[in-house]
Design a protein around this motif. Structure first.
Motif, PDB file in Angstrom:
ATOM      1  N   LYS A   1      44.279  37.508  38.036  1.00  0.00           N
ATOM      2  CA  LYS A   1      42.864  37.066  37.625  1.00  0.00           C
ATOM      3  C   LYS A   1      42.583  35.709  37.311  1.00  0.00           C
ATOM      4  O   LYS A   1      42.018  35.328  36.705  1.00  0.00           O
ATOM      5  CB  LYS A   1      42.484  38.262  36.183  1.00  0.00           C
ATOM      6  CG  LYS A   1      42.361  39.610  36.808  1.00  0.00           C
ATOM      7  CD  LYS A   1      41.355  39.904  36.228  1.00  0.00           C
ATOM      8  CE  LYS A   1      41.363  41.562  36.733  1.00  0.00           C
ATOM      9  NZ  LYS A   1      39.976  42.561  36.227  1.00  0.00           N
ATOM     10  N   SER A   2      43.762  34.849  36.441  1.00  0.00           N
ATOM     11  CA  SER A   2      43.903  33.904  36.571  1.00  0.00           C
ATOM     12  C   SER A   2      43.652  33.389  37.746  1.00  0.00           C
ATOM     13  O   SER A   2      43.791  33.070  39.347  1.00  0.00           O
ATOM     14  CB  SER A   2      45.228  33.218  36.046  1.00  0.00           C
ATOM     15  OG  SER A   2      44.884  33.862  34.175  1.00  0.00           O
ATOM     16  N   GLY A   3      43.331  31.941  37.782  1.00  0.00           N
ATOM     17  CA  GLY A   3      43.813  30.901  39.076  1.00  0.00           C
ATOM     18  C   GLY A   3      43.811  28.988  39.040  1.00  0.00           C
ATOM     19  O   GLY A   3      43.444  29.128  38.365  1.00  0.00           O
TER      20      GLY A   3
ATOM     21  N   LEU B   1      42.910  25.858  41.337  1.00  0.00           N
ATOM     22  CA  LEU B   1      42.146  25.002  41.476  1.00  0.00           C
ATOM     23  C   LEU B   1      42.294  24.272  42.333  1.00  0.00           C
ATOM     24  O   LEU B   1      42.697  22.968  40.914  1.00  0.00           O
ATOM     25  CB  LEU B   1      40.604  24.645  41.279  1.00  0.00           C
ATOM     26  CG  LEU B   1      39.714  25.024  41.965  1.00  0.00           C
ATOM     27  CD1 LEU B   1      39.407  25.571  43.093  1.00  0.00           C
ATOM     28  CD2 LEU B   1      38.147  24.202  41.376  1.00  0.00           C
TER      29      LEU B   1
ATOM     30  N   PRO C   1      47.393  32.428  41.544  1.00  0.00           N
ATOM     31  CA  PRO C   1      46.960  32.485  42.974  1.00  0.00           C
ATOM     32  C   PRO C   1      46.401  31.221  42.495  1.00  0.00           C
ATOM     33  O   PRO C   1      45.206  30.592  41.727  1.00  0.00           O
ATOM     34  CB  PRO C   1      45.888  34.513  42.823  1.00  0.00           C
ATOM     35  CG  PRO C   1      46.080  34.981  41.357  1.00  0.00           C
ATOM     36  CD  PRO C   1      46.871  33.797  40.653  1.00  0.00           C
ATOM     37  N   VAL C   2      46.372  30.687  43.941  1.00  0.00           N
ATOM     38  CA  VAL C   2      45.548  29.632  44.059  1.00  0.00           C
ATOM     39  C   VAL C   2      44.174  30.123  44.573  1.00  0.00           C
ATOM     40  O   VAL C   2      44.423  30.690  46.059  1.00  0.00           O
ATOM     41  CB  VAL C   2      46.324  28.199  45.249  1.00  0.00           C
ATOM     42  CG1 VAL C   2      45.366  27.184  45.740  1.00  0.00           C
ATOM     43  CG2 VAL C   2      47.613  28.498  44.827  1.00  0.00           C
ATOM     44  N   VAL C   3      42.794  29.528  44.678  1.00  0.00           N
ATOM     45  CA  VAL C   3      42.036  29.413  44.734  1.00  0.00           C
ATOM     46  C   VAL C   3      40.644  28.826  44.736  1.00  0.00           C
ATOM     47  O   VAL C   3      41.410  27.620  45.334  1.00  0.00           O
ATOM     48  CB  VAL C   3      41.089  29.929  43.446  1.00  0.00           C
ATOM     49  CG1 VAL C   3      41.888  31.819  43.004  1.00  0.00           C
ATOM     50  CG2 VAL C   3      40.864  29.722  42.588  1.00  0.00           C
ATOM     51  N   LEU C   4      40.496  29.205  46.363  1.00  0.00           N
ATOM     52  CA  LEU C   4      38.963  28.068  46.370  1.00  0.00           C
ATOM     53  C   LEU C   4      37.999  27.712  46.114  1.00  0.00           C
ATOM     54  O   LEU C   4      37.461  27.262  46.082  1.00  0.00           O
ATOM     55  CB  LEU C   4      38.949  28.075  48.348  1.00  0.00           C
ATOM     56  CG  LEU C   4      39.529  28.324  49.599  1.00  0.00           C
ATOM     57  CD1 LEU C   4      39.051  28.553  50.726  1.00  0.00           C
ATOM     58  CD2 LEU C   4      39.525  26.857  49.215  1.00  0.00           C
ATOM     59  N   SER C   5      37.964  29.410  44.556  1.00  0.00           N
ATOM     60  CA  SER C   5      36.608  29.353  44.094  1.00  0.00           C
ATOM     61  C   SER C   5      36.280  30.331  42.704  1.00  0.00           C
ATOM     62  O   SER C   5      37.594  31.046  43.070  1.00  0.00           O
ATOM     63  CB  SER C   5      35.274  29.880  44.416  1.00  0.00           C
ATOM     64  OG  SER C   5      34.020  29.509  44.338  1.00  0.00           O
ATOM     65  N   TYR C   6      36.613  29.805  41.446  1.00  0.00           N
ATOM     66  CA  TYR C   6      37.187  30.309  39.909  1.00  0.00           C
ATOM     67  C   TYR C   6      35.919  31.013  39.449  1.00  0.00           C
ATOM     68  O   TYR C   6      35.016  29.859  39.400  1.00  0.00           O
ATOM     69  CB  TYR C   6      37.950  30.046  39.456  1.00  0.00           C
ATOM     70  CG  TYR C   6      38.030  31.289  38.851  1.00  0.00           C
ATOM     71  CD1 TYR C   6      39.213  32.023  38.999  1.00  0.00           C
ATOM     72  CD2 TYR C   6      37.308  30.943  37.309  1.00  0.00           C
ATOM     73  CE1 TYR C   6      39.911  32.856  37.997  1.00  0.00           C
ATOM     74  CE2 TYR C   6      38.916  31.595  36.869  1.00  0.00           C
ATOM     75  CZ  TYR C   6      38.955  32.535  37.135  1.00  0.00           C
ATOM     76  OH  TYR C   6      40.296  33.252  35.827  1.00  0.00           O
ATOM     77  N   LYS C   7      35.308  32.071  39.057  1.00  0.00           N
ATOM     78  CA  LYS C   7      33.985  31.830  38.268  1.00  0.00           C
ATOM     79  C   LYS C   7      34.498  31.484  36.574  1.00  0.00           C
ATOM     80  O   LYS C   7      34.824  32.468  36.213  1.00  0.00           O
ATOM     81  CB  LYS C   7      33.171  33.840  38.501  1.00  0.00           C
ATOM     82  CG  LYS C   7      32.261  33.441  37.623  1.00  0.00           C
ATOM     83  CD  LYS C   7      31.643  34.817  37.874  1.00  0.00           C
ATOM     84  CE  LYS C   7      30.512  34.976  39.786  1.00  0.00           C
ATOM     85  NZ  LYS C   7      29.552  36.332  39.252  1.00  0.00           N
TER      86      LYS C   7
ATOM     87  N   THR D   1      34.049  25.143  42.882  1.00  0.00           N
ATOM     88  CA  THR D   1      35.035  25.050  43.482  1.00  0.00           C
ATOM     89  C   THR D   1      36.347  23.538  43.476  1.00  0.00           C
ATOM     90  O   THR D   1      35.651  22.949  42.207  1.00  0.00           O
ATOM     91  CB  THR D   1      34.420  24.382  44.733  1.00  0.00           C
ATOM     92  OG1 THR D   1      33.177  23.807  44.800  1.00  0.00           O
ATOM     93  CG2 THR D   1      32.900  26.529  44.787  1.00  0.00           C
TER      94      THR D   1
END
Length: 563
Positions: A214-216, A218, A235-241, A248
């Motif tokens: 659940k980490s990320g 950017l 995980p590499v994310v495009l958007s993270y809350k 983003t």
């Protein structure tokens, strides 16, 4: 302890619940009373790193989100790493909490108080499917729902925040935390790995666990990167809350944030509509102001700054305005055809005005944050060093007008609390001006006199007995007897009041005539009774009129179908 599901769809497992402690009220009161002993910034052992904003005066989720947005847009950052702890409050070890308190040189009595109230001889019972379990011994975890737990967690995690920010030479911090929600800012890949190793080591030393899934990460460049935490790839994310805002590679996605709050508030409102059919307008209004409105307005100062920056105010606010309109119609148990009257009765503002007031309050908040607040330091660098979005927070026109007003000038040397109260009075005066403006366009609203409003400008009819409120509010907005025929045989409107009996006691009749002379000929005895809180007499008159008048045949048929 109740296990609150974090997900809506089944199956709900132990990994998908948040344990909320239901503590005795006496304990909560006691913890609230001793909070200053742990939060007084003049005491050395209470001081926290400026990058920790959780549950602290002079900080907020909005200041942290603004800093994160600026950091991403600054061009100085290559990676943002969002950290998620696994059950942060629930796994803290008593020995590690005590060790952290000892290192801060917190007085031994306070250490003992924390240890005894949260860990020593502690137990809990689980409530699952209305079943109460046997008592379960508990030797770890800060109880969620305790006023003191967030403060103790801040003290516990503060060494990590300080170490991550060590040797930082930029006005952009190396990390931001709001309680256990962390964001790391790295200039390059080596810095990112260094920060992660620090985070790993601290967690291992203190018995904490990261929820890597659940980490990320950017990545703000084109570089394909693999960063690890506790031996697992983040995980590499495009958007993270982050703190409720979708982050983003361009910063906060404001359109997505607006859509998120519209969708979540719409779903909540649908739930209320389905389950609150028997609630009175006063209860609906209280639920709206306590739950619906804050959810709908989360991040309002930043949303307004974005709308101003993009010059798209009308289009941007439109979905939010529609949502507010639906909520107000729900309060009045009707459709949304009389929005101006709804706002006038409730003393409410349209979204654009309401957001402007919240933006003004945010500027006051920024003016009174601690000097070491990261956003305060960024703004102090000067407009020329900032991107255009963040530079808007140097000032705000409505706040400037407040500082030129008598509300401010009469109290400018007062305390922060007294200045805040002066700002409240100033914004209340603006809301009163708005109501006065729409009253001049609506005869019905002009009949609600100033003394007929509660301190928050809501019509005092909301204080009437619950069973009377729908009838009274229908009269206020001109909808009572709308589909009835008067005793004279004509279709009803307020001009037919003269056809109906409404006898007042002598002393009330004299006062009514005086008010009618001041307000105008359309002002009726029933308006007078509602203004003065004569609930029983007003309701008796409405009930008597209901018996005298005849509903339209088609209206009777419609009611039979509905019922």
């Amino acid at each position: 302890m109740f296990l609150l599901p974090k997900v809506a769809a089944p199956p709900v497992t132990c990994d998908d619940v948040r344990p909320l402690s239901i503590l005795p009220m006496f304990r909560r009161m006691f913890e609230t009373l001793i909070l200053p002993a742990f939060t007084n910034p003049s005491l050395d052992y209470c001081k926290l790193h400026p990058s920790q904003a959780g549950f602290r005066r002079g900080y907020s989720t909005l200041t942290q989100a603004t800093v994160c947005h600026h950091a991403i847009q600054s061009g100085e950052i290559q990676f943002v790493i969002f950290l998620d702890f696994k059950s942060a409050y629930d796994v803290t070890l008593s020995s590690k909490v005590l060790e952290a308190l000892q290192k801060r040189k917190i007085p031994p009595r306070l250490q003992s108080l924390v240890l005894s109230s949260m860990f020593t001889d502690a137990s809990y019972q689980l409530v699952v499917n209305d079943f109460l379990s046997e008592s379960i011994p508990r030797d770890r975890g800060l109880p969620q729902g305790s006023p003191l737990s967030p403060i103790i967690f801040n003290l516990f995690i503060d060494p990590l925040v300080a170490e991550l920010n060590r040797s930082n030479r930029s006005n952009i911090p190396r990390c931001l935390f709001y309680a256990d929600d962390g964001a790391l800012f790295a200039w390059d890949l080596d810095t990112a790995r260094t920060l992660l190793r620090i985070a790993e080591r601290w967690a291992a030393d203190n018995g904490m666990i990261y929820n890597v899934a659940k980490s990320g990460v950017l990545s703000l460049g084109s570089e394909d990167v693999q960063l690890t935490l506790d031996g697992r790839v983040i995980p590499v994310v495009l958007s993270y809350k982050y703190l409720g805002f979708p982050m983003t590679s361009k910063g906060i996605d404001f359109l997505q944030h607006r859509n998120n709050i519209v969708n979540s508030t719409e779903a909540f409102l649908r739930f209320l509509v389905a389950n609150g059919t028997d609630w009175s307008p006063a209860i609906r209004s209280a639920i709206f102001s306590t739950f619906v409105q804050p959810q709908m307005e989360y991040g309002a100062p930043l949303l307004l700054a974005y709308a101003d920056f993009q010059s798209c105010q009308s289009d941007f606010y439109h979905p939010l305005q529609l949502l507010q309109d639906q909520a107000l119609a729900w309060i009045f148990c009707t459709n949304s055809n009389h929005l101006r009257i709804f706002r006038g009765i409730l003393g409410a503002l349209p979204i654009s005005e309401r957001f402007s007031h919240l933006r003004c309050r945010y500027q006051f908040h920024l003016d009174n944050t601690f000097e070491q607040n990261p956003l305060r330091l960024i703004l102090a660098a000067g407009v020329g060093t900032l991107n255009k979005f963040v530079s808007q927070f140097h000032r705000y026109s409505l706040y400037d007008r407040f500082k030129r007003s008598q509300f401010y000038l009469q109290d400018k040397h007062g305390t922060q609390q007294s200045l805040s109260q002066s700002l409240d009075r100033y914004l209340l005066s603006l809301r009163l001006n708005y109501i006065s403006t729409i009253q001049r366009r609506s005869k019905l609203l002009s009949y609600i006199t100033p003394h007929a409003r509660l301190p928050g400008l809501k019509d005092k009819v909301f204080k009437a007995p619950s069973s009377f409120q729908i009838d009274f509010l229908a009269w206020r907005r001109g909808a009572k007897f709308l589909f009835f025929r008067c005793v004279c045989g004509d279709r009803w409107n307020r001009r037919h009041v003269k056809c109906l009996p409404a006898v007042l006691p002598v002393e009330l009749e004299e006062d009514f005539q005086k008010e009618k002379h001041e307000i105008g000929p359309g002002f009726q005895r029933l308006d007078f009774l509602l203004n003065h809180g004569q609930w029983d007499l007003a309701h008796t008159i409405i009930q008597h009129w209901s018996k005298l008048m005849t509903p339209e045949p088609w209206y009777i048929s419609l009611l039979s179908i509905i019922n």
